[in-house]
Design a protein around this motif. Structure first.
Motif, PDB file in Angstrom:
ATOM      1  N   TYR A   1       0.848  -1.196   0.000  1.00  0.00           N
ATOM      2  CA  TYR A   1       0.000   0.000   0.000  1.00  0.00           C
ATOM      3  C   TYR A   1       0.882   1.245   0.000  1.00  0.00           C
ATOM      4  O   TYR A   1       0.968   1.986   0.975  1.00  0.00           O
ATOM      5  CB  TYR A   1      -0.906  -0.003   1.230  1.00  0.00           C
ATOM      6  CG  TYR A   1      -2.119  -0.904   1.134  1.00  0.00           C
ATOM      7  CD1 TYR A   1      -2.171  -1.972   0.236  1.00  0.00           C
ATOM      8  CD2 TYR A   1      -3.215  -0.690   1.950  1.00  0.00           C
ATOM      9  CE1 TYR A   1      -3.282  -2.787   0.150  1.00  0.00           C
ATOM     10  CE2 TYR A   1      -4.334  -1.506   1.878  1.00  0.00           C
ATOM     11  CZ  TYR A   1      -4.365  -2.549   0.984  1.00  0.00           C
ATOM     12  OH  TYR A   1      -5.473  -3.353   0.909  1.00  0.00           O
ATOM     13  N   ARG A   2       1.522   1.475  -1.120  1.00  0.00           N
ATOM     14  CA  ARG A   2       2.426   2.625  -1.269  1.00  0.00           C
ATOM     15  C   ARG A   2       2.668   2.795  -2.756  1.00  0.00           C
ATOM     16  O   ARG A   2       2.724   1.819  -3.506  1.00  0.00           O
ATOM     17  CB  ARG A   2       3.731   2.361  -0.514  1.00  0.00           C
ATOM     18  CG  ARG A   2       4.738   3.484  -0.548  1.00  0.00           C
ATOM     19  CD  ARG A   2       5.903   3.203   0.398  1.00  0.00           C
ATOM     20  NE  ARG A   2       5.535   3.430   1.791  1.00  0.00           N
ATOM     21  CZ  ARG A   2       5.855   2.622   2.800  1.00  0.00           C
ATOM     22  NH1 ARG A   2       6.537   1.519   2.568  1.00  0.00           N
ATOM     23  NH2 ARG A   2       5.497   2.918   4.028  1.00  0.00           N
ATOM     24  N   THR A   3       2.826   4.023  -3.219  1.00  0.00           N
ATOM     25  CA  THR A   3       3.031   4.282  -4.643  1.00  0.00           C
ATOM     26  C   THR A   3       4.319   3.649  -5.150  1.00  0.00           C
ATOM     27  O   THR A   3       4.388   3.160  -6.280  1.00  0.00           O
ATOM     28  CB  THR A   3       3.050   5.791  -4.916  1.00  0.00           C
ATOM     29  OG1 THR A   3       1.781   6.333  -4.536  1.00  0.00           O
ATOM     30  CG2 THR A   3       3.309   6.102  -6.376  1.00  0.00           C
ATOM     31  N   ASP A   4       5.357   3.657  -4.312  1.00  0.00           N
ATOM     32  CA  ASP A   4       6.648   3.076  -4.693  1.00  0.00           C
ATOM     33  C   ASP A   4       7.416   2.782  -3.416  1.00  0.00           C
ATOM     34  O   ASP A   4       6.928   3.053  -2.306  1.00  0.00           O
ATOM     35  CB  ASP A   4       7.429   4.034  -5.607  1.00  0.00           C
ATOM     36  CG  ASP A   4       8.377   3.308  -6.554  1.00  0.00           C
ATOM     37  OD1 ASP A   4       9.100   2.401  -6.104  1.00  0.00           O
ATOM     38  OD2 ASP A   4       8.398   3.635  -7.756  1.00  0.00           O
ATOM     39  N   ARG A   5       8.619   2.271  -3.549  1.00  0.00           N
ATOM     40  CA  ARG A   5       9.465   2.020  -2.394  1.00  0.00           C
ATOM     41  C   ARG A   5       9.766   3.335  -1.690  1.00  0.00           C
ATOM     42  O   ARG A   5       9.751   4.402  -2.299  1.00  0.00           O
ATOM     43  CB  ARG A   5      10.748   1.335  -2.850  1.00  0.00           C
ATOM     44  CG  ARG A   5      10.493  -0.009  -3.543  1.00  0.00           C
ATOM     45  CD  ARG A   5      11.546  -0.319  -4.567  1.00  0.00           C
ATOM     46  NE  ARG A   5      11.656   0.746  -5.515  1.00  0.00           N
ATOM     47  CZ  ARG A   5      12.706   0.959  -6.294  1.00  0.00           C
ATOM     48  NH1 ARG A   5      13.743   0.146  -6.229  1.00  0.00           N
ATOM     49  NH2 ARG A   5      12.733   1.958  -7.135  1.00  0.00           N
ATOM     50  N   TYR A   6      10.088   3.257  -0.427  1.00  0.00           N
ATOM     51  CA  TYR A   6      10.210   4.463   0.387  1.00  0.00           C
ATOM     52  C   TYR A   6      11.300   5.392  -0.152  1.00  0.00           C
ATOM     53  O   TYR A   6      12.463   5.018  -0.270  1.00  0.00           O
ATOM     54  CB  TYR A   6      10.527   4.094   1.840  1.00  0.00           C
ATOM     55  CG  TYR A   6      10.131   5.163   2.817  1.00  0.00           C
ATOM     56  CD1 TYR A   6       8.815   5.279   3.251  1.00  0.00           C
ATOM     57  CD2 TYR A   6      11.063   6.075   3.284  1.00  0.00           C
ATOM     58  CE1 TYR A   6       8.433   6.260   4.138  1.00  0.00           C
ATOM     59  CE2 TYR A   6      10.693   7.061   4.177  1.00  0.00           C
ATOM     60  CZ  TYR A   6       9.383   7.153   4.596  1.00  0.00           C
ATOM     61  OH  TYR A   6       9.019   8.140   5.471  1.00  0.00           O
ATOM     62  N   GLY A   7      10.915   6.613  -0.501  1.00  0.00           N
ATOM     63  CA  GLY A   7      11.858   7.610  -0.982  1.00  0.00           C
ATOM     64  C   GLY A   7      12.350   7.382  -2.393  1.00  0.00           C
ATOM     65  O   GLY A   7      13.294   8.051  -2.836  1.00  0.00           O
ATOM     66  N   ARG A   8      11.717   6.457  -3.134  1.00  0.00           N
ATOM     67  CA  ARG A   8      12.164   6.154  -4.487  1.00  0.00           C
ATOM     68  C   ARG A   8      10.989   6.263  -5.446  1.00  0.00           C
ATOM     69  O   ARG A   8       9.848   6.432  -5.031  1.00  0.00           O
ATOM     70  CB  ARG A   8      12.797   4.755  -4.527  1.00  0.00           C
ATOM     71  CG  ARG A   8      13.924   4.600  -3.516  1.00  0.00           C
ATOM     72  CD  ARG A   8      14.449   3.185  -3.443  1.00  0.00           C
ATOM     73  NE  ARG A   8      15.279   2.848  -4.597  1.00  0.00           N
ATOM     74  CZ  ARG A   8      15.837   1.652  -4.773  1.00  0.00           C
ATOM     75  NH1 ARG A   8      15.637   0.688  -3.889  1.00  0.00           N
ATOM     76  NH2 ARG A   8      16.574   1.415  -5.834  1.00  0.00           N
ATOM     77  N   GLY A   9      11.275   6.181  -6.745  1.00  0.00           N
ATOM     78  CA  GLY A   9      10.210   6.382  -7.728  1.00  0.00           C
ATOM     79  C   GLY A   9      10.416   5.548  -8.972  1.00  0.00           C
ATOM     80  O   GLY A   9      11.459   4.926  -9.168  1.00  0.00           O
TER      81      GLY A   9
END
Length: 459
Positions: free
Chosen positions: A289-297
């Motif tokens: 449940y997150r757009t991408d990995r933490y702090g990454r894109g």
């Protein structure tokens, strides 16, 4: 579906609507597809290996690298991918249209104007060509210094693996029927700032595409992590919870009535998880449940920013010694994104998941539009929607407000509303899917703007 489950479903339908409507409702019920079972085992490890070997052989595919050499740099890589799509198209009688949208860009990681070009193969839909199911992977690579455009940057996993998966998906689906249009895109400029994804999203807007999803595959070649943990039986699917283009008024409605975990992207992730459960018993979708990995894109972000549904597919575990690294051995550790880090059996499973998703979505009707619910101060819930072409019927879904997956469903015929008796609107989340006469089902649509698959204007 097991026989006992089917009998229970039929009994429920009779109880709810009477035997007179039974024929109408059962024709809209989704069922297993032999063609999807065949696709589940179709990806060819040798094809995937050949693609990655060829891409690694260009030395570097850095966005700022050589564009004229026939053997090295991003230009040579783009031309090879173009030729590969042309070869696939030749085998299917010219079924692929190949385009190369591009933009000249500058930015923090592109100090002087540089052409960022994507290589895109399009297989037009037979009945719904305006609907687009997109798969992306980025062609460019890098080493430790993001501005180093000359050193060898093999990029075997990041992201030749994603490009290999989409080329193999194109090969497998090129000779099969698709009612909606399939798009296979090797984009560039990801490492320099997600430029290739934006180029394609802008192209989609300019062409008037109705994008139902972008399946962005980035780092999908191995389930073995840097810590030695090996998980080759799952893959992560990242999806945003609320739409990137949500307006303040829409946020206010969503905050009150729910929808924080029911964006169209999130419901595509659920759709992929259900397909894996049904057709890929050796691969589980781990929904994040997150757009991408933490702090990454990744390149799914420009699609989301353009108002299109999009998800990111990424391997279960990551080895950071193989990402964005100069080729070297340091303190006994070998660094670099080389082909010996690829697990081709795992990559074939992830490729199968994408291929199944594209096939199923492209053969199903479009997700229903204008879904709404009503039933305040009542013991029943009424669900309404707008019919879509190609649907023989619809399926209403509901679940506990804390449940991650849809728990219950009720198939109805070719109607635009239905009443769920003794299902109180306050206690559940609801959604609707469309089902074709031959049993292909769309993703579920949550009511209102929060769950709509229709493109919303960018902020």
């Amino acid at each position: 579906m097991p026989r006992h489950s089917l009998l229970l479903s039929l009994a429920l339908l009779i109880a709810l609507h009477g035997s007179a409507t039974l024929a109408q409702t059962t024709e809209a019920y989704p069922h297993e597809q032999a063609s999807l079972h065949a696709l589940a085992n179709a990806p060819d490890e040798a094809q995937l290996r050949q693609t990655i070997t060829t891409l690694v052989g260009f030395g570097t595919r850095h966005t700022l690298s050589d564009t004229t050499s026939p053997t090295r740099g991003i230009g040579a890589a783009r031309r090879w991918v173009t030729s590969r799509f042309e070869s696939i198209s030749h085998e299917c009688g010219g079924c692929l249209e190949i385009v190369t949208p591009s933009q000249a860009v500058t930015g923090k990681r592109i100090p002087k104007p540089t052409v960022v070009m994507d290589v895109v193969a399009i297989k037009r839909g037979s009945t719904d060509p305006q609907r687009m199911i997109v798969m992306t992977g980025h062609l460019d690579s890098r080493v430790t210094d993001v501005m180093n455009a000359t050193s060898d940057a093999p990029g075997a996993n990041d992201d030749a693996s994603g490009v290999a998966a989409l080329i193999e998906a194109a090969r497998l689906l090129s000779k099969q029927d698709n009612r909606a249009t399939l798009v296979f895109a090797a984009v560039s400029g990801e490492e320099q700032g997600l430029y290739g994804g934006k180029v394609l999203a802008d192209y989609a807007k300019a062409q008037g595409w109705q994008v139902e999803v972008d399946l962005n595959n980035d780092i999908v070649g191995s389930g073995r992590g840097q810590n030695g943990v090996d998980d080759s039986t799952s893959v992560r699917v990242f999806s945003e919870g609320t739409r990137s283009t949500e307006t303040p008024e829409q946020a206010k409605m969503r905050n009150y009535f729910g929808g924080e975990v029911d964006s169209p992207s999130r419901n595509v992730a659920r759709y992929m998880a259900a397909l894996a459960d049904q057709y890929l018993p050796d691969l589980r979708v781990h929904m994040i449940y997150r757009t991408d990995r933490y702090g990454r894109g990744g390149d799914q972000v420009p699609f989301l920013e353009a108002g299109y549904p999009a998800i990111r597919v990424t391997e279960s575990k990551e080895d950071y010694t193989r990402q964005h690294q100069d080729l070297r051995v340091e303190n006994g550790v070998t660094y670099g994104d080389t082909i010996n880090g690829i697990d081709f059996d795992y990559l074939a499973r992830v490729t199968a998941l994408n291929t199944l998703t594209m096939a199923a979505m492209s053969r199903a009707p479009a997700p229903p539009a204008h879904v709404s619910i009503s039933g305040a101060v009542a013991t029943d819930t009424t669900v309404r929607w707008q019919k879509v072409p190609g649907a023989a019927g619809y399926r209403i879904h509901w679940r506990d407000t804390t449940a991650p997956q849809w728990q219950y469903s009720h198939a109805v015929g070719d109607v635009d509303h239905d009443v769920l008796k003794n299902v109180v609107i306050d206690d559940w989340f609801f959604g609707v899917s469309a089902v074709s006469a031959d049993g292909y089902e769309s993703p579920v649509v949550f009511p209102g703007a929060a769950g709509s698959f229709e493109q919303t204007p960018a902020k």
